[in-house]
Design a protein around this motif. Structure first.
Motif, PDB file in Angstrom:
ATOM      1  N   VAL A 214       0.817  -1.209   0.000  1.00 20.43           N
ATOM      2  CA  VAL A 214       0.000   0.000   0.000  1.00 20.43           C
ATOM      3  C   VAL A 214       0.856   1.268   0.000  1.00 20.43           C
ATOM      4  O   VAL A 214       0.461   2.297  -0.558  1.00 20.43           O
ATOM      5  CB  VAL A 214      -0.977  -0.003   1.196  1.00 20.43           C
ATOM      6  N   ALA A 215       2.031   1.224   0.597  1.00 21.38           N
ATOM      7  CA  ALA A 215       2.885   2.412   0.680  1.00 21.38           C
ATOM      8  C   ALA A 215       3.279   2.931  -0.696  1.00 21.38           C
ATOM      9  O   ALA A 215       3.566   4.117  -0.866  1.00 21.38           O
ATOM     10  CB  ALA A 215       4.130   2.110   1.502  1.00 21.38           C
ATOM     11  N   GLU A 216       3.280   2.053  -1.695  1.00 18.55           N
ATOM     12  CA  GLU A 216       3.646   2.461  -3.045  1.00 18.55           C
ATOM     13  C   GLU A 216       2.498   3.158  -3.772  1.00 18.55           C
ATOM     14  O   GLU A 216       2.679   3.665  -4.885  1.00 18.55           O
ATOM     15  CB  GLU A 216       4.098   1.233  -3.853  1.00 18.55           C
ATOM     16  N   ARG A 217       1.297   3.191  -3.145  1.00 18.84           N
ATOM     17  CA  ARG A 217       0.120   3.711  -3.839  1.00 18.84           C
ATOM     18  C   ARG A 217      -0.555   4.817  -3.035  1.00 18.84           C
ATOM     19  O   ARG A 217      -1.769   4.977  -3.100  1.00 18.84           O
ATOM     20  CB  ARG A 217      -0.860   2.566  -4.106  1.00 18.84           C
TER      21      ARG A 217
ATOM     22  N   GLU B 171      -0.646   8.033  -3.432  1.00 17.82           N
ATOM     23  CA  GLU B 171      -1.356   9.010  -4.257  1.00 17.82           C
ATOM     24  C   GLU B 171      -2.730   8.489  -4.664  1.00 17.82           C
ATOM     25  O   GLU B 171      -3.730   9.232  -4.612  1.00 17.82           O
ATOM     26  CB  GLU B 171      -0.533   9.330  -5.502  1.00 17.82           C
ATOM     27  N   ILE B 172      -2.812   7.223  -5.055  1.00 20.66           N
ATOM     28  CA  ILE B 172      -4.088   6.655  -5.497  1.00 20.66           C
ATOM     29  C   ILE B 172      -5.069   6.560  -4.337  1.00 20.66           C
ATOM     30  O   ILE B 172      -6.266   6.833  -4.492  1.00 20.66           O
ATOM     31  CB  ILE B 172      -3.868   5.271  -6.148  1.00 20.66           C
ATOM     32  N   TRP B 173      -4.582   6.187  -3.157  1.00 18.87           N
ATOM     33  CA  TRP B 173      -5.466   6.128  -1.999  1.00 18.87           C
ATOM     34  C   TRP B 173      -6.020   7.516  -1.697  1.00 18.87           C
ATOM     35  O   TRP B 173      -7.202   7.674  -1.351  1.00 18.87           O
ATOM     36  CB  TRP B 173      -4.708   5.577  -0.787  1.00 18.87           C
ATOM     37  N   ARG B 174      -5.204   8.539  -1.804  1.00 21.93           N
ATOM     38  CA  ARG B 174      -5.673   9.903  -1.565  1.00 21.93           C
ATOM     39  C   ARG B 174      -6.707  10.319  -2.605  1.00 21.93           C
ATOM     40  O   ARG B 174      -7.754  10.886  -2.273  1.00 21.93           O
ATOM     41  CB  ARG B 174      -4.492  10.879  -1.603  1.00 21.93           C
ATOM     42  N   LEU B 175      -6.405  10.059  -3.871  1.00 21.80           N
ATOM     43  CA  LEU B 175      -7.336  10.422  -4.930  1.00 21.80           C
ATOM     44  C   LEU B 175      -8.656   9.676  -4.786  1.00 21.80           C
ATOM     45  O   LEU B 175      -9.734  10.247  -5.008  1.00 21.80           O
ATOM     46  CB  LEU B 175      -6.719  10.124  -6.298  1.00 21.80           C
TER      47      LEU B 175
ATOM     48  N   GLU C  60      -6.090   6.684   6.477  1.00 25.89           N
ATOM     49  CA  GLU C  60      -6.379   8.120   6.486  1.00 25.89           C
ATOM     50  C   GLU C  60      -5.274   8.908   7.205  1.00 25.89           C
ATOM     51  O   GLU C  60      -4.842   9.963   6.730  1.00 25.89           O
ATOM     52  CB  GLU C  60      -7.725   8.370   7.157  1.00 25.89           C
ATOM     53  N   HIS C  61      -4.818   8.380   8.349  1.00 25.15           N
ATOM     54  CA  HIS C  61      -3.761   9.063   9.097  1.00 25.15           C
ATOM     55  C   HIS C  61      -2.470   9.084   8.297  1.00 25.15           C
ATOM     56  O   HIS C  61      -1.776  10.116   8.237  1.00 25.15           O
ATOM     57  CB  HIS C  61      -3.546   8.354  10.440  1.00 25.15           C
ATOM     58  N   TRP C  62      -2.152   7.981   7.677  1.00 27.98           N
ATOM     59  CA  TRP C  62      -0.928   7.876   6.872  1.00 27.98           C
ATOM     60  C   TRP C  62      -0.970   8.840   5.690  1.00 27.98           C
ATOM     61  O   TRP C  62      -0.001   9.545   5.415  1.00 27.98           O
ATOM     62  CB  TRP C  62      -0.778   6.432   6.412  1.00 27.98           C
TER      63      TRP C  62
ATOM     64  N   PRO D  54       4.103  12.232   1.918  1.00 25.63           N
ATOM     65  CA  PRO D  54       4.752  11.121   1.210  1.00 25.63           C
ATOM     66  C   PRO D  54       5.869  10.427   1.981  1.00 25.63           C
ATOM     67  O   PRO D  54       6.248   9.307   1.628  1.00 25.63           O
ATOM     68  CB  PRO D  54       5.305  11.796  -0.062  1.00 25.63           C
ATOM     69  N   ASP D  55       6.414  11.064   3.001  1.00 24.82           N
ATOM     70  CA  ASP D  55       7.515  10.444   3.740  1.00 24.82           C
ATOM     71  C   ASP D  55       7.043   9.561   4.902  1.00 24.82           C
ATOM     72  O   ASP D  55       7.866   8.942   5.579  1.00 24.82           O
ATOM     73  CB  ASP D  55       8.446  11.532   4.299  1.00 24.82           C
ATOM     74  N   ALA D  56       5.737   9.517   5.135  1.00 28.35           N
ATOM     75  CA  ALA D  56       5.215   8.720   6.242  1.00 28.35           C
ATOM     76  C   ALA D  56       5.384   7.230   5.954  1.00 28.35           C
ATOM     77  O   ALA D  56       5.330   6.792   4.799  1.00 28.35           O
ATOM     78  CB  ALA D  56       3.746   9.048   6.477  1.00 28.35           C
ATOM     79  N   ASP D  57       5.578   6.444   7.001  1.00 31.84           N
ATOM     80  CA  ASP D  57       5.764   4.997   6.894  1.00 31.84           C
ATOM     81  C   ASP D  57       4.449   4.314   7.244  1.00 31.84           C
ATOM     82  O   ASP D  57       4.025   4.312   8.401  1.00 31.84           O
ATOM     83  CB  ASP D  57       6.877   4.562   7.857  1.00 31.84           C
ATOM     84  N   PHE D  58       3.791   3.740   6.226  1.00 34.88           N
ATOM     85  CA  PHE D  58       2.493   3.125   6.486  1.00 34.88           C
ATOM     86  C   PHE D  58       2.604   1.963   7.459  1.00 34.88           C
ATOM     87  O   PHE D  58       1.743   1.786   8.325  1.00 34.88           O
ATOM     88  CB  PHE D  58       1.841   2.640   5.189  1.00 34.88           C
ATOM     89  N   SER D  59       3.629   1.151   7.334  1.00 37.31           N
ATOM     90  CA  SER D  59       3.758  -0.011   8.218  1.00 37.31           C
ATOM     91  C   SER D  59       3.851   0.418   9.679  1.00 37.31           C
ATOM     92  O   SER D  59       3.324  -0.250  10.572  1.00 37.31           O
ATOM     93  CB  SER D  59       4.974  -0.857   7.832  1.00 37.31           C
TER      94      SER D  59
END
Length: 219
Positions: A107-110, A112-116, A185-187, A192-197
C-alpha cells in the motif's frame, strides 16, 4: 481465489497478471474521476486509459461504479483465508492483523491513489454509499471467517438471520475494518515520507492494549 495449486502458496503468474490488470483499471478510473468527476467517466474511457477493451473491464468489475469503489474485489477472500489458516498460537486479533498486514504490504507504493480515491468518494454521495455497502458486506464475511477460526461456525456455513456470527467475531471484524481505515487516512495525511507499516503497527498495538488511555502529551 488465488490461481495457485496450494491456496497458501505465492500467487502464480496468471494471478499476478490479473491483479495487475485490475489495479491498472482501478487506478485509471480513480485518476479520471479525480479530474473529470466519476459521473463523467465512462467504462470505455477507463478501459482505454488502462490499455484493455471494455469487455475486459467487465471481467474484473461488475459495474462502472465498482471500479471506483472496489480496488481489488479478491482481497477480502485472501484475508479471510489467511485468518482461517493462521497458526493456532495467534489470538484472533493477531490473526486478523497479520492477514491484513500481508494484504496491505504494497500500500505504501500507492499513497497518491489512496488519496485520490478518498477525494473521489467524498465528491460522490452515490459512490460513498456504495462503498459503505461493500465495506459492510466484507465485514460480515470477515466475521464469518473469524467465527470459523473460533470453532463456532462450520467452514461453509453462511449468515441467515439467527445464524449470524456471534458478537465477538462481528465486533472484531468491525474494529479491524475501522482500524485499517483510520491507519490509511492518518498515513495519507502525514505526507509522502510517512511509513504506512509504522502507522499500521501503532493502530493495532493500541487495539491489542485494549485502547488504554495514552499518556498526556509532553509540555
Amino acid at each position: 481465489m488465488q490461481d495457485v495449486t496450494n491456496e497458501g502458496a505465492a500467487p502464480g503468474l496468471r494471478e499476478r497478471k490479473k491483479r495487475a490488470t485490475r489495479a491498472a483499471l482501478a487506478e485509471a478510473a480513480v485518476r479520471l474521476a479525480a479530474e473529470h468527476g466519476a459521473e463523467n467517466v465512462t467504462v470505455e474511457a477507463i478501459s482505454e486509459a488502462a490499455g484493455v477493451s471494455p469487455r475486459t473491464f467487465f471481467n474484473y468489475f461488475d459495474s462502472h461504479d465498482d471500479a471506483f469503489v472496489m480496488m481489488d474485489r479478491d482481497a477480502g477472500e485472501r484475508v479471510r483465508h489467511a485468518v482461517r489458516a493462521a497458526p493456532a498460537a495467534l489470538s484472533p486479533l493477531e490473526a486478523v492483523r497479520e492477514a491484513l498486514a500481508t494484504e496491505l504490504v504494497d500500500v505504501a507504493e500507492r499513497q497518491e491513489i489512496w488519496r485520490l480515491r478518498a477525494t473521489v468518494l467524498q465528491r460522490s454521495p452515490r459512490l460513498l454509499v456504495r462503498g459503505l455497502g461493500a465495506h459492510m458486506a466484507e465485514e460480515i464475511e470477515l466475521a464469518e471467517a473469524i467465527a470459523v477460526r473460533l470453532g463456532s461456525r462450520a467452514p461453509n456455513e453462511k449468515s441467515t438471520g439467527a445464524s449470524a456470527p456471534d458478537l465477538y467475531p462481528r465486533l472484531l471484524a468491525a474494529v479491524a475494518g475501522t482500524a485499517v481505515r483510520v491507519a490509511v487516512e492518518h498515513w495519507c495525511a502525514q505526507g509522502p515520507d510517512a511509513d504506512f507499516s509504522e502507522v499500521f503497527r501503532r493502530v493495532f498495538t493500541l487495539l491489542t492494549d485494549g485502547l488504554a488511555e495514552p499518556p498526556p502529551p509532553a509540555l
